[in-house]
Design a protein around this motif. Structure first.
Motif, PDB file in Angstrom:
ATOM      1  N   PHE A 198       0.753  -1.192   0.101  1.00 52.96           N
ATOM      2  CA  PHE A 198       0.166   0.143   0.106  1.00 52.96           C
ATOM      3  C   PHE A 198       0.967   1.315   0.054  1.00 52.96           C
ATOM      4  O   PHE A 198       1.987   1.388   0.957  1.00 52.96           O
ATOM      5  CB  PHE A 198      -0.814  -0.020   1.220  1.00 52.96           C
ATOM      6  CG  PHE A 198      -1.884   1.158   1.208  1.00 52.96           C
ATOM      7  CD1 PHE A 198      -2.859   1.394   0.510  1.00 52.96           C
ATOM      8  CD2 PHE A 198      -1.689   2.321   2.180  1.00 52.96           C
ATOM      9  CE1 PHE A 198      -3.691   2.439   0.635  1.00 52.96           C
ATOM     10  CE2 PHE A 198      -2.338   3.171   2.292  1.00 52.96           C
ATOM     11  CZ  PHE A 198      -3.481   3.442   1.479  1.00 52.96           C
ATOM     12  N   LEU A 199       0.537   1.932  -0.841  1.00 50.28           N
ATOM     13  CA  LEU A 199       1.432   3.331  -1.126  1.00 50.28           C
ATOM     14  C   LEU A 199       2.892   3.110  -1.311  1.00 50.28           C
ATOM     15  O   LEU A 199       3.846   4.072  -0.790  1.00 50.28           O
ATOM     16  CB  LEU A 199       0.924   4.377   0.070  1.00 50.28           C
ATOM     17  CG  LEU A 199      -0.397   4.603   0.211  1.00 50.28           C
ATOM     18  CD1 LEU A 199      -0.468   5.784   1.421  1.00 50.28           C
ATOM     19  CD2 LEU A 199      -0.686   5.419  -1.015  1.00 50.28           C
ATOM     20  N   LYS A 200       3.221   1.926  -1.862  1.00 45.64           N
ATOM     21  CA  LYS A 200       4.700   1.721  -2.141  1.00 45.64           C
ATOM     22  C   LYS A 200       5.576   1.432  -0.612  1.00 45.64           C
ATOM     23  O   LYS A 200       6.533   2.174  -0.813  1.00 45.64           O
ATOM     24  CB  LYS A 200       5.158   2.779  -3.166  1.00 45.64           C
ATOM     25  CG  LYS A 200       4.443   2.792  -4.370  1.00 45.64           C
ATOM     26  CD  LYS A 200       4.460   1.383  -5.325  1.00 45.64           C
ATOM     27  CE  LYS A 200       4.108   1.805  -6.676  1.00 45.64           C
ATOM     28  NZ  LYS A 200       3.762   0.470  -7.211  1.00 45.64           N
ATOM     29  N   LEU A 201       4.736   0.947   0.111  1.00 49.57           N
ATOM     30  CA  LEU A 201       5.535   1.013   1.368  1.00 49.57           C
ATOM     31  C   LEU A 201       6.946   0.141   1.407  1.00 49.57           C
ATOM     32  O   LEU A 201       7.561   0.621   2.221  1.00 49.57           O
ATOM     33  CB  LEU A 201       4.551   0.488   2.662  1.00 49.57           C
ATOM     34  CG  LEU A 201       3.373   1.191   2.930  1.00 49.57           C
ATOM     35  CD1 LEU A 201       2.304   0.279   3.819  1.00 49.57           C
ATOM     36  CD2 LEU A 201       3.868   2.403   3.498  1.00 49.57           C
ATOM     37  N   GLN A 202       6.858  -0.783   0.648  1.00 47.98           N
ATOM     38  CA  GLN A 202       7.943  -1.730   0.784  1.00 47.98           C
ATOM     39  C   GLN A 202       9.119  -1.014   0.094  1.00 47.98           C
ATOM     40  O   GLN A 202      10.284  -1.497   0.295  1.00 47.98           O
ATOM     41  CB  GLN A 202       7.559  -3.111  -0.180  1.00 47.98           C
ATOM     42  CG  GLN A 202       6.567  -4.183   0.471  1.00 47.98           C
ATOM     43  CD  GLN A 202       6.140  -5.159  -0.310  1.00 47.98           C
ATOM     44  OE1 GLN A 202       7.113  -5.599  -1.055  1.00 47.98           O
ATOM     45  NE2 GLN A 202       5.144  -5.739   0.031  1.00 47.98           N
ATOM     46  N   THR A 203       8.878  -0.018  -0.516  1.00 48.65           N
ATOM     47  CA  THR A 203       9.941   0.674  -1.384  1.00 48.65           C
ATOM     48  C   THR A 203      10.389   1.999  -0.412  1.00 48.65           C
ATOM     49  O   THR A 203      11.424   2.250  -0.325  1.00 48.65           O
ATOM     50  CB  THR A 203       9.524   1.219  -2.795  1.00 48.65           C
ATOM     51  OG1 THR A 203       9.247   0.243  -3.643  1.00 48.65           O
ATOM     52  CG2 THR A 203      10.762   1.895  -3.231  1.00 48.65           C
ATOM     53  N   ALA A 204       9.243   2.410  -0.023  1.00 50.18           N
ATOM     54  CA  ALA A 204       9.570   3.923   0.975  1.00 50.18           C
ATOM     55  C   ALA A 204      10.135   3.494   2.277  1.00 50.18           C
ATOM     56  O   ALA A 204      10.762   4.295   2.432  1.00 50.18           O
ATOM     57  CB  ALA A 204       7.915   4.545   1.027  1.00 50.18           C
ATOM     58  N   LEU A 205       9.869   2.324   2.946  1.00 48.19           N
ATOM     59  CA  LEU A 205      10.357   2.253   4.163  1.00 48.19           C
ATOM     60  C   LEU A 205      11.171   1.048   3.962  1.00 48.19           C
ATOM     61  O   LEU A 205      10.914  -0.247   4.497  1.00 48.19           O
ATOM     62  CB  LEU A 205       9.376   1.970   4.851  1.00 48.19           C
ATOM     63  CG  LEU A 205       8.515   3.095   5.419  1.00 48.19           C
ATOM     64  CD1 LEU A 205       7.434   2.660   6.423  1.00 48.19           C
ATOM     65  CD2 LEU A 205       9.294   4.212   6.078  1.00 48.19           C
ATOM     66  N   THR A 206      12.536   1.056   3.588  1.00 53.32           N
ATOM     67  CA  THR A 206      13.602   0.232   3.363  1.00 53.32           C
ATOM     68  C   THR A 206      14.695   0.600   4.011  1.00 53.32           C
ATOM     69  O   THR A 206      14.951   1.861   3.951  1.00 53.32           O
ATOM     70  CB  THR A 206      13.661  -0.318   1.851  1.00 53.32           C
ATOM     71  OG1 THR A 206      14.274  -1.500   1.579  1.00 53.32           O
ATOM     72  CG2 THR A 206      14.143   0.739   1.023  1.00 53.32           C
ATOM     73  N   ILE A 207      15.746  -0.344   4.227  1.00 56.54           N
ATOM     74  CA  ILE A 207      16.812  -0.062   4.775  1.00 56.54           C
ATOM     75  C   ILE A 207      17.779  -0.015   3.730  1.00 56.54           C
ATOM     76  O   ILE A 207      18.194  -0.993   3.072  1.00 56.54           O
ATOM     77  CB  ILE A 207      17.356  -1.054   5.714  1.00 56.54           C
ATOM     78  CG1 ILE A 207      16.335  -1.223   7.102  1.00 56.54           C
ATOM     79  CG2 ILE A 207      18.778  -0.757   6.533  1.00 56.54           C
ATOM     80  CD1 ILE A 207      16.621  -2.213   8.113  1.00 56.54           C
ATOM     81  N   PRO A 208      18.678   1.179   3.514  1.00 59.31           N
ATOM     82  CA  PRO A 208      19.568   1.315   2.385  1.00 59.31           C
ATOM     83  C   PRO A 208      20.618   0.007   2.572  1.00 59.31           C
ATOM     84  O   PRO A 208      20.852  -0.257   3.773  1.00 59.31           O
ATOM     85  CB  PRO A 208      20.230   2.711   2.484  1.00 59.31           C
ATOM     86  CG  PRO A 208      19.219   3.232   3.570  1.00 59.31           C
ATOM     87  CD  PRO A 208      18.405   2.321   4.383  1.00 59.31           C
ATOM     88  N   LYS A 209      21.263  -0.201   1.375  1.00 56.44           N
ATOM     89  CA  LYS A 209      22.285  -1.237   1.575  1.00 56.44           C
ATOM     90  C   LYS A 209      23.344  -0.736   2.371  1.00 56.44           C
ATOM     91  O   LYS A 209      24.339  -1.822   2.789  1.00 56.44           O
ATOM     92  CB  LYS A 209      22.884  -1.288  -0.112  1.00 56.44           C
ATOM     93  CG  LYS A 209      21.838  -2.364  -0.737  1.00 56.44           C
ATOM     94  CD  LYS A 209      22.364  -2.433  -2.039  1.00 56.44           C
ATOM     95  CE  LYS A 209      21.270  -3.184  -2.967  1.00 56.44           C
ATOM     96  NZ  LYS A 209      21.612  -3.644  -4.198  1.00 56.44           N
ATOM     97  N   PHE A 210      23.839   0.471   2.210  1.00 52.08           N
ATOM     98  CA  PHE A 210      25.174   1.056   3.098  1.00 52.08           C
ATOM     99  C   PHE A 210      24.912   0.879   4.641  1.00 52.08           C
ATOM    100  O   PHE A 210      25.656   0.348   5.451  1.00 52.08           O
ATOM    101  CB  PHE A 210      25.593   2.238   2.725  1.00 52.08           C
ATOM    102  CG  PHE A 210      24.825   3.241   3.288  1.00 52.08           C
ATOM    103  CD1 PHE A 210      25.115   3.819   4.502  1.00 52.08           C
ATOM    104  CD2 PHE A 210      23.591   4.003   2.666  1.00 52.08           C
ATOM    105  CE1 PHE A 210      24.400   4.912   5.081  1.00 52.08           C
ATOM    106  CE2 PHE A 210      22.851   4.925   3.098  1.00 52.08           C
ATOM    107  CZ  PHE A 210      23.296   5.372   4.439  1.00 52.08           C
ATOM    108  N   VAL A 211      23.500   0.995   5.014  1.00 53.82           N
ATOM    109  CA  VAL A 211      23.388   0.854   6.351  1.00 53.82           C
ATOM    110  C   VAL A 211      23.312  -0.526   6.868  1.00 53.82           C
ATOM    111  O   VAL A 211      23.767  -0.802   8.019  1.00 53.82           O
ATOM    112  CB  VAL A 211      21.745   1.465   6.931  1.00 53.82           C
ATOM    113  CG1 VAL A 211      21.470   1.308   8.310  1.00 53.82           C
ATOM    114  CG2 VAL A 211      21.950   2.945   6.457  1.00 53.82           C
TER     115      VAL A 211
END
Length: 348
Positions: A198-211
């Motif tokens: 919903f509202l692209k949550l899987q993309t918006a709230l993701t942990i960056p690779k460098f983190v």
């Protein structure tokens, strides 16, 4: 690879599940400290909607998720975290950690709004239960839809499957109070939102690779588990955990047999029987989707493997597996990402 018939899911301990191990470890340690030597500081970890919204003690949003102040909640939630670690193996630690982050943010927001709304309607809302429940309840959604069920028998005439115990634990966790029901409903709704992106949550709230890379370099040695020994080693700390591990292996074996038999043109109804068997809280898996994943009744002739999807290849490459092994696993599993992931983990 095509003759592989061993367990396709390494289930012992916390191997390949550092996020689950860290979440459980922090919860157990903080809960033990607050219930015994540091009990005088318990008030700092209360999940008070009034204190957060009216007195602006926003730090409670984080402290209230660190520890369980109720021993019953601690025990039940710890067992569920142990069961649900299977999703970290399936998703990969980075995606699983992103799921934890998203459900924490969304679930907490839903809890606060639900408590405020009910209080506005005149319902008396006490303290919400402390602990990371907002990250545990959403996992019941993929557990319901993605984990196949196996009928075990009947208790007092009620059919029981290998999944029933976890559902009973969830009901027990939610049955403590009206506030526990609020948290449970918000968590399940949060899981539905995440699953449907919903509202692209899987993309918006993701942990960056460098983190993720920095976190691994700092905490990797602490949270990583050694490769589990042979099958003779006990798989859990209690008989219940050992029983569940055996059920997980059985369920994975049935999926693998469905793939193998379909490739050989045998018994195309295996998946149908697996999905529609009787059971309490049984999941209504879409047969069409399962047929597509296992290529049952599809367009490809029996014995002819489905072409390997480059998207699936890239997904497994992002999880850290080698390109050659990824393609072999996808070919052996008929382009089934979940089954291929399990094969790769078993080989690791």
């Amino acid at each position: 690879m095509n003759n592989y018939m061993g367990p396709i899911h390494s289930a012992s301990g916390f191997y390949k599940t550092p996020v689950s191990k860290g979440l459980l470890g922090v919860s157990l340690l903080s809960s033990f400290l607050l219930n015994f030597p540091l009990h005088n500081h318990r008030h700092l970890f209360l999940y008070s909607q009034a204190a957060i919204l009216e007195r602006h003690q926003f730090w409670r949003v984080f402290t209230s998720k660190l520890a369980f102040l109720d021993i019953k909640d601690l025990f039940v939630c710890s067992v569920l975290i142990y069961y649900f670690r299977v999703f970290e193996r399936r998703y990969g630690s980075r995606k699983f950690a992103s799921h934890m982050l998203a459900t924490f943010v969304i679930g907490t927001a839903l809890e606060m709004n639900a408590a405020f709304f009910l209080k506005w309607l005149g319902f008396k809302i006490e303290l919400l239960p402390s602990g990371p429940m907002c990250m545990v309840y959403p996992l019941f959604i993929p557990y319901h839809f993605d984990i196949p069920r196996v009928a075990l028998g009947h208790i007092l005439g009620v059919p029981v499957t290998g999944k029933s115990f976890q559902y009973f634990l969830g009901l027990q966790l939610a049955s403590g109070s009206a506030e526990s029901v609020i948290v449970a409903v918000c968590g399940l709704f949060c899981g539905i939102l995440w699953r449907n992106n919903f509202l692209k949550l899987q993309t918006a709230l993701t942990i960056p690779k460098f983190v993720a890379s920095v976190s691994h370099s700092i905490l990797g040695r602490i949270l990583e588990s050694k490769v589990p020994p042979g099958d003779t080693t006990p798989m859990g700390a209690t008989l219940e955990l050992q029983r569940q591990e055996q059920m997980e292996n059985l369920e994975q074996q049935m999926i693998w047999q469905a793939v193998q038999q379909q490739q050989q043109g045998q018994n195309p109804n295996v998946a149908q029987n697996l999905v529609n068997g009787p059971g309490l809280f049984g999941n209504q898996i879409d047969i069409g989707g399962l047929r597509n994943r296992l290529n049952i009744g599809g367009d490809n002739p029996p014995g002819q493997a489905e072409p390997i999807s480059e998207e699936n290849v890239q997904h497994l490459l992002d999880m850290g597996f080698g390109a050659d092994r990824v393609r072999e696993a996808l070919q052996a599993s008929n382009n089934n990402v979940s089954a291929a992931t399990n094969i790769l983990l078993q080989e690791s």
